[in-house]
Design an enzyme around this catalytic site. Structure first.
Site, PDB file in Angstrom:
ATOM      1  N   ASP A 262       1.310  -1.079   0.178  1.00  0.00           N
ATOM      2  CA  ASP A 262       0.237  -0.518   0.349  1.00  0.00           C
ATOM      3  C   ASP A 262       0.812   1.151   0.046  1.00  0.00           C
ATOM      4  O   ASP A 262       2.179   1.624   0.603  1.00  0.00           O
ATOM      5  CB  ASP A 262      -1.135   0.075   1.200  1.00  0.00           C
ATOM      6  N   GLU A 616     -17.841  10.837   4.127  1.00  0.00           N
ATOM      7  CA  GLU A 616     -17.000   8.688   5.014  1.00  0.00           C
ATOM      8  C   GLU A 616     -15.506   8.435   3.954  1.00  0.00           C
ATOM      9  O   GLU A 616     -16.026   8.801   2.687  1.00  0.00           O
ATOM     10  CB  GLU A 616     -18.254   7.568   4.800  1.00  0.00           C
TER      11      GLU A 616
END
Length: 873
Positions: A262, A616
């Site tokens: 990542d 979100e």
């Protein structure tokens, strides 16, 4: 082999011998020859997401960073499918594979358009993709849960296999686009601590909840890559984990693809986890664990020297150069097998016309319809064609919310709910009632609103170089007063990246006008740029500095007149992580008065409420009531929306609530007071039309909840507690608003008692379940037939678990037989020691339209298994 030989010689690879047994073996052999020719400097740079060209070997640059969770990233309008949690709500693995196949086609087409001129500091344009996200949505507060397939390991694993197969194509050894399931493993928030958190998880929860979907994607669907996560797992950084990357992935699952980190997770190993003494040691730890490709955000900004850590690790003896070679062989083998490099895969690529083609747009609409979940209906729906509708709420006329996160900023034509209702109910009155200022505000100003200084459509973009001798560092730059180039653009576009690639730092200034479509009050803001607009003779500064990636955009409220031109001047600041954006939203200065007036002549109120993926999401610096860092702190609707719904209900008209969100909302009030409730997720470019079709009855809803809708976050364990006890339908034992698997239809269905056959030949054990379902209504419709097992009671075991599902379309009155075949893994559960096994004892089984004891039509059976069967990991 003649063509292959010529191609190989052209690339200077000297690989002209006969092919060997398999594409993998052939590609690995050719990759070794490439790696053997590289210097240490070249090797180090090839390990990064932006791999530079190697001209002396005729190897082009390659950007490994491509995203396509629910649509391709690329130039122009790519097709935007529903947010992954919405795709999961379809409970349709065949649809998922179709969607992934079309996304793969567009990823390939984007690659083909840029082939020969890859841009290593842009996202998109390669033949691999960092998708799907198959982490378990264990807690509704997690901002990135919208990217996943929900809370259940079986559902997630089944859909993960479908996505990987659709993305990679029919031959995993020669993938059309390499899929990289993420984030391996035990990763699901909080976002604010992801770079440093040490997640401790039991052997039981690891094997039962957090690993099965990854195993399905890697072992069953043969994904060619996997992305390791930011956090630590039981003390080890996931991207330096011997337990996860060596023992589980390489040894137990026999994975032979490549591992990508990542973004900045390798940096985290030393910088935040303090697991390594310095960056070189951190890079070495990742390489030794089997990480092959590092995503480093700094590569997007052409930061020099990123590969130095790997050279230093070799020079200091932390690792051997051969360790780098092993990683590079896997990377070059992947490029050979997906056809980026010649010699193994003979490739032809889709034409650019396939991007957002009519066929793909039709599939986006079908997927949006299948994603919608009807949670409540008192008979108000479907609405008849003459119904007078007042469409209200902050998201009634919102467009940006439809496409969710991790989506291209340009998508196909997208209707708002209000626009789609006007089209669907063309013969009736559909009144849009503006809402007051809201945290959900902000749609991109369309290109049609811009007028260039010369009166032509669009804006003017002008480019300015640095003054001679001016430093390139931000905050110290001085730019020349005269533009070296100017041209017209349709919106906030530029060629700044092209100039920057030549080593220049370029300032872009956009000038022109914008025109409001209606007179009223608007909120305006800019992102990734700074500048001002001129309204009523005065300058209104919208931003004094550019926002950074994921930073909220501040909005300023102004009054505009229809048709009047308002001047604007915006400029970028090179190095800003955010895309240039000019957003607006028409709002009411007296929303309750406008609500009363707008509803007065209506027969029904359609209230479109919810959240946005700008609230979100991933690691966002948002700190407002209910949100923190991209995560949610409570499950309520925003307070102004709740008050507005209650005000609407007091006007005496039926209220249909349409909720847009990527996660569970406490819909207790709507369940008790609304006439109908429709959960619409972030439904993609076809979302507005899909909602209108369902409300009108032109489409029959059939989606099911892939997550539990809880009453309150107070009912859940602490967010950062990864134990599964008290989470998800498998372990939660309190009342809920709507259960996992719930969803209604305009049709009704009846199930017949299941017939169960245990198959045990002394080696393998399995189960065959047969039943039949009848559409007992006068309307054709979809049903999701769900099979749940309730295992014998054991320590830490679930109360029940999904082990099969089929989405069926049945005509009115149709009866259809269906069967499920469960193998030993489907029948297995995991004990306290993390051992997966078929457990002897008595089992409960149900087949129906949802979980047993939730009001869904369900039929039950029991069966017994006589012996224990241990399964490999």
């Amino acid at each position: 082999m003649k063509t292959l030989s010529i191609t190989c010689l052209a690339w200077g690879l000297a690989l002209c011998g006969p092919s060997v047994a398999s594409p993998q073996t052939d590609a690995d052999a050719q990759a070794r020859q490439i790696v053997a020719k590289l210097t240490l400097d070249e090797k180090a740079e090839q390990l990064l997401n932006g791999a530079p060209a190697i001209p002396r070997l005729n190897i082009p640059a390659y950007n490994w960073w491509t995203e396509s969770l629910h649509g391709a990233f690329g130039p122009g309008a790519t097709t935007n499918f529903p947010q992954p949690v919405g795709l999961a709500a379809s409970f349709d693995d065949h649809l998922m594979q179709d969607v992934a196949t079309r996304i793969s086609t567009e990823v390939q087409a984007v690659y083909a358009l840029g082939r020969g001129k890859p841009i290593v500091n842009r996202i998109g344009g390669s033949l691999d993709t960092w998708s799907p996200n198959i982490n378990i949505f264990r807690d509704p507060r997690w901002g990135r849960g919208q990217e996943t397939y929900g809370e259940d390991p079986f559902l997630t694993g089944t859909l993960a296999k479908a996505f990987v197969r659709g993305m990679q194509g029919p031959d995993a050894a020669l993938p059309q686009v390499i899929a990289s399931p993420k984030h391996f493993a035990v990763h699901s928030g909080p976002e604010s601590t992801r770079h440093s958190a040490d997640v401790w998880v039991s052997a039981q929860d690891l094997e039962d909840t957090y690993l099965p979907a990854f195993r399905a994607a890697i072992v069953d669907a043969q994904a060619g890559s996997i992305m390791c996560a930011y956090n630590r797992v039981n003390g080890e950084p996931a991207c330096a984990s011997q337990s996860l990357l060596v023992k589980t992935l390489r040894q137990d699952w026999k994975f032979n693809g490549y591992v990508v980190s990542d973004c900045d997770a390798v940096v985290d190993i030393s910088a935040h986890h303090k697991y390594a003494v310095d960056p070189a040691a951190g890079a070495a730890a990742a390489i030794k664990a089997g990480v092959d490709n590092e995503c480093n955000v700094a590569a997007l900004f052409n930061t020099p020297g990123l590969g130095d850590r790997y050279k230093q690790a070799v020079q200091r003896g932390y690792i051997r150069e051969a360790d780098l070679d092993n990683a590079l062989v896997r990377l070059f083998s992947a490029r050979l097998r997906n056809g980026d490099l010649p010699g193994v895969a003979a490739r032809s690529f889709p034409a650019g016309e396939t991007i957002n083609s009519p066929e793909h747009r039709a599939l986006a609409l079908r997927a949006a319809v299948e994603s919608l979940v009807l949670l409540k209906n008192d008979g108000t729906l479907p609405l008849n064609a003459a119904t007078r509708i007042a469409v209200v709420g902050p998201l009634a006329d919102a467009r940006r919310v439809m496409r969710g996160n991790y989506s291209s900023t340009q998508t196909g034509p997208t209707q708002t709910v209000a626009e789609a209702l006007r089209q669907q109910f063309a013969g009736a009155a559909v009144t849009l009632v503006p809402f007051g200022p809201s945290i959900t505000d902000g749609d991109p100003v369309p290109a049609s609103a811009f007028v260039a200084p010369d009166g032509s459509p669009g804006l003017q973009a002008s480019y300015f170089n640095l003054q001679p001798g001016s430093p390139k560092a931000a905050g110290q730059r001085r730019f020349q007063a005269k533009a070296f180039a100017s041209h017209g653009v349709t919106q906030l576009e530029s060629r700044a990246r092209d100039f920057a690639e030549a080593g220049e730092v370029t300032r872009v200034v956009w000038t022109g006008f914008f025109v409001a479509p209606e007179t009223g009050s608007y909120r305006l803001g800019v992102g990734g740029i700074k500048g001002q607009v001129r309204i009523a003779g005065r300058e209104v500064v919208l931003a004094k500095r550019p926002t950074q990636w994921a930073e909220p955009i501040a909005l300023t409220q102004v009054d505009l007149k229809k048709g009047e031109r308002y001047g604007l001047q915006f400029e970028n600041e090179p190095g800003s992580g955010a895309q240039p954006a000019f957003i607006w939203k028409r709002v009411s200065r007296q929303p309750l008065a406008d609500l009363r007036a707008g509803v007065k002549e209506a027969d029904v109120v359609v209230a479109v409420v919810g959240l946005t993926s700008d609230l979100e999401g991933e690691e966002m610096p948002v700190k407002i009531d209910g949100f923190a860092g991209g995560d949610r702190t409570k499950l309520d609707l925003p307070a102004d929306q709740s008050a507005y719904l209650q005000a609407a209900a007091q006007l005496g008209k039926p209220v249909v609530v349409v909720n847009l969100s990527g996660s569970a909302i406490d819909l207790s009030w709507a369940k008790a007071n609304a006439a109908a409730v429709l959960q619409a997720w972030y439904p993609g470019e076809g979302g507005g039309q899909a909602i209108a079709q369902v409300l009108s009855g032109a489409a029959n809803p059939g989606g099911r909840l892939p997550v539990t809708f809880y009453r309150s976050a107070a009912d859940l364990p602490p967010f950062d507690d990864y134990r599964m006890a008290g989470r998800t339908y498998r372990f939660f034992d309190k009342p809920v608003v709507y259960p996992f698997g719930h969803g209604l239809s305009y049709s009704s269905f009846r199930y017949e008692a299941p017939r169960v056959e245990v198959q045990d030949d002394g080696k393998d054990v399995g189960l065959v379940v047969r039943t039949a379902i009848t559409n007992t209504s006068t309307r054709d419709g979809d049903e999701v037939a769900q099979l749940y097992l309730a295992p014998p009671r054991f320590e830490g075991g679930p109360r029940l678990a999904l082990r099969g599902f089929q989405r069926l379309h049945l005509k009115a009155g149709e009866r259809r037989e269906l069967s499920y075949r469960l193998d030993a893994r489907d029948l297995s559960f995991v004990d306290r020691d993390g051992v997966r096994q078929v457990m002897p004892g008595s089992y409960g089984l149900s087949v129906g339209g949802g979980q047993p004891d939730t009001g869904a039509p369900v039929e039950r059976a029991t069966f017994s298994l006589a012996r224990q069967v241990l399964l490999p990991r």
